[in-house]
Motif scaffolding. Structure first.
Motif, short mmCIF file in Angstrom:
data_model
loop_
_atom_site.label_atom_id
_atom_site.label_comp_id
_atom_site.label_asym_id
_atom_site.label_seq_id
_atom_site.Cartn_x
_atom_site.Cartn_y
_atom_site.Cartn_z
N TRP A 1 0.83 -1.21 0.00
CA TRP A 1 0.00 0.00 0.00
C TRP A 1 0.87 1.26 0.00
N HIS A 2 1.89 1.26 0.84
CA HIS A 2 2.80 2.42 0.89
C HIS A 2 3.50 2.62 -0.46
N LEU A 3 3.90 1.53 -1.09
CA LEU A 3 4.57 1.64 -2.39
C LEU A 3 3.64 2.21 -3.45
N ILE A 4 2.38 1.78 -3.43
CA ILE A 4 1.41 2.30 -4.39
C ILE A 4 1.21 3.80 -4.20
N GLN A 5 1.18 4.25 -2.95
CA GLN A 5 1.05 5.68 -2.68
C GLN A 5 2.23 6.47 -3.24
N ARG A 6 3.35 5.81 -3.40
CA ARG A 6 4.55 6.48 -3.92
C ARG A 6 4.74 6.22 -5.41
N LEU B 1 3.75 -2.97 -6.91
CA LEU B 1 4.52 -4.17 -6.63
C LEU B 1 3.61 -5.17 -5.91
N SER B 2 3.57 -6.39 -6.39
CA SER B 2 2.66 -7.37 -5.79
C SER B 2 3.20 -7.89 -4.47
N VAL B 3 2.28 -8.38 -3.64
CA VAL B 3 2.68 -9.01 -2.38
C VAL B 3 3.54 -10.23 -2.65
N ALA B 4 3.21 -10.98 -3.71
CA ALA B 4 3.98 -12.17 -4.05
C ALA B 4 5.43 -11.82 -4.37
N THR B 5 5.64 -10.72 -5.09
CA THR B 5 7.01 -10.31 -5.42
C THR B 5 7.81 -9.96 -4.18
N SER C 1 13.68 -14.76 -5.50
CA SER C 1 14.02 -13.83 -6.59
C SER C 1 14.58 -12.57 -5.96
N GLN C 2 15.03 -11.65 -6.81
CA GLN C 2 15.56 -10.39 -6.32
C GLN C 2 15.27 -9.30 -7.35
N PRO C 3 15.27 -8.03 -6.93
CA PRO C 3 15.05 -6.95 -7.89
C PRO C 3 16.14 -6.92 -8.95
N GLU C 4 15.73 -6.78 -10.21
CA GLU C 4 16.70 -6.74 -11.30
C GLU C 4 16.45 -5.54 -12.22
N ARG C 5 15.18 -5.32 -12.58
CA ARG C 5 14.87 -4.24 -13.51
C ARG C 5 14.93 -2.88 -12.83
N ALA C 6 15.03 -1.84 -13.66
CA ALA C 6 15.14 -0.48 -13.12
C ALA C 6 13.91 -0.12 -12.28
N THR C 7 12.71 -0.52 -12.72
CA THR C 7 11.51 -0.20 -11.97
C THR C 7 11.50 -0.88 -10.60
N SER C 8 12.00 -2.11 -10.54
CA SER C 8 12.05 -2.83 -9.27
C SER C 8 13.09 -2.23 -8.33
N ALA D 1 13.97 0.85 -8.30
CA ALA D 1 13.40 2.11 -7.82
C ALA D 1 12.41 1.86 -6.69
N ALA D 2 11.63 0.80 -6.83
CA ALA D 2 10.69 0.43 -5.76
C ALA D 2 11.44 0.03 -4.50
N LEU D 3 12.57 -0.65 -4.66
CA LEU D 3 13.37 -1.05 -3.51
C LEU D 3 13.89 0.17 -2.75
N ALA D 4 14.28 1.21 -3.49
CA ALA D 4 14.76 2.43 -2.85
C ALA D 4 13.64 3.05 -1.99
N GLN D 5 12.42 3.04 -2.49
CA GLN D 5 11.30 3.55 -1.72
C GLN D 5 11.00 2.64 -0.52
N MET D 6 11.21 1.35 -0.69
CA MET D 6 10.96 0.41 0.40
C MET D 6 11.92 0.66 1.56
#
Length: 300
Positions: free
Chosen positions: A38-43, A47-51, A60-67, A69-74
């Motif tokens: 929910w916090h990620l969506i607000q930003r 990103l799915s709960v499964a991911t 798995s682990q973040p690989e793409r640029a979008t992922s 970027a989401a990790l930085a927000q996390m």
């Protein structure tokens, strides 16, 4: 707003790898995966709960640029120092890579980088946790010499606890307008990456239930392809040994080839054996085969 290190007081993350560090941060922050999402969506990050679950389990682990970027927000959401999680991710890459070469080997060709990254991020690039014991491929070739349908039966053996999916890849002779997988038994199709310019459909086959170590399951599905060219071969690439692989090709309405042969490629060496066309069909079988490529080809 300043970042508060709520994890560092409890545990030094410098010696941890990414999954362990992420799990510790989530536990220390006391947020559910749904709340983190929910916090990620607000930003602005979907990103799915499964991911997130796959990331913290090491599947798995973040690989793409979008992922990334989401990790930085996390990191901000979990109130850990900037880069404390992504640094663990970088260390993990240096220690062994993402297994992308194994994905390409399973397909039998080099994949586009963005496709490899997506498959790796799903947790399907490394050891799958499932071992193909037997494989049966049944193809029907129409009077136009094009593929009509491809039926697949696979007996799978679980190597790990809780495994419920594996890597799926099917292709054509060339660029295809459509490749569709229709589950028939004990499975359904999960996420997919259509790559029509490559003549490929990549994704995940999801089992109807998770398996325990040593448990087996029989999976059946159909592949329907808008094949742009006459079909002249079918092959499989195995990265792990298979007990048996059987191929049956049925030629409809008298569209019989002139000749056929089975081929196997192991350690870069190809071996070829003739195949008898009996009536409207041909059959080939290999036992205790792999790693390597096995297939049958025919000449019109």
């Amino acid at each position: 707003m300043g970042v508060v290190n709520t994890v560092g007081d409890k545990k030094d993350m410098s010696a941890e790898e990414f999954p362990e560090a992420l799990r510790a941060a989530i536990q220390a922050r006391g947020l559910s995966l749904e709340r983190i999402r929910w916090h990620l969506i607000q930003r602005g990050h979907e990103l799915s709960v499964a991911t997130i679950s796959y990331w913290q389990s090491g599947r798995s682990q973040p690989e793409r640029a979008t992922s990334l970027a989401a990790l930085a927000q996390m990191e901000e959401i979990l109130q850990v120092p900037t880069g404390s999680l992504s640094q663990r991710l970088a260390a993990r890459r240096r220690h062994g890579g993402t297994g992308l070469s194994e994905v390409s080997a399973m397909v039998g060709r080099q994949l586009p980088a963005q496709v490899e990254e997506m498959v790796a991020e799903w947790g399907l690039a490394g050891p799958p946790g499932l071992h193909r014991v037997t494989v049966h491929d049944r193809l029907e070739i129409g009077p136009s010499h094009r593929l009509v349908v491809h039926e697949v039966k696979e007996l799978l053996l679980a190597d790990q606890d809780g495994v419920d999916r594996y890597f799926l890849a099917h292709g054509t002779n060339g660029a295809a307008t459509n490749i569709e997988v229709k589950p028939q038994r004990n499975c359904h199709v999960g996420r997919v990456v259509p790559a029509p310019e490559e003549g490929l459909l990549l994704g995940e086959m999801v089992l109807d239930r998770a398996l325990r170590p040593g448990e087996t399951i029989l999976v059946e599905y159909e592949v329907v392809v808008a094949d742009p060219m006459p079909r002249e071969y079918v092959e499989r690439s195995f990265v792990r040994p298979v007990r048996s692989a059987h191929t049956e090709v049925l030629f409809r309405e008298g569209a019989l080839p002139l000749s056929a042969e089975r081929y196997t490629v192991t350690d870069g060496v190809e071996r070829v054996d003739p195949v008898v066309i009996a009536g409207p069909s041909l059959h080939t079988l290999v036992l205790d085969f792999g790693p390597g490529t096995y297939g049958v080809r025919w000449r019109w």
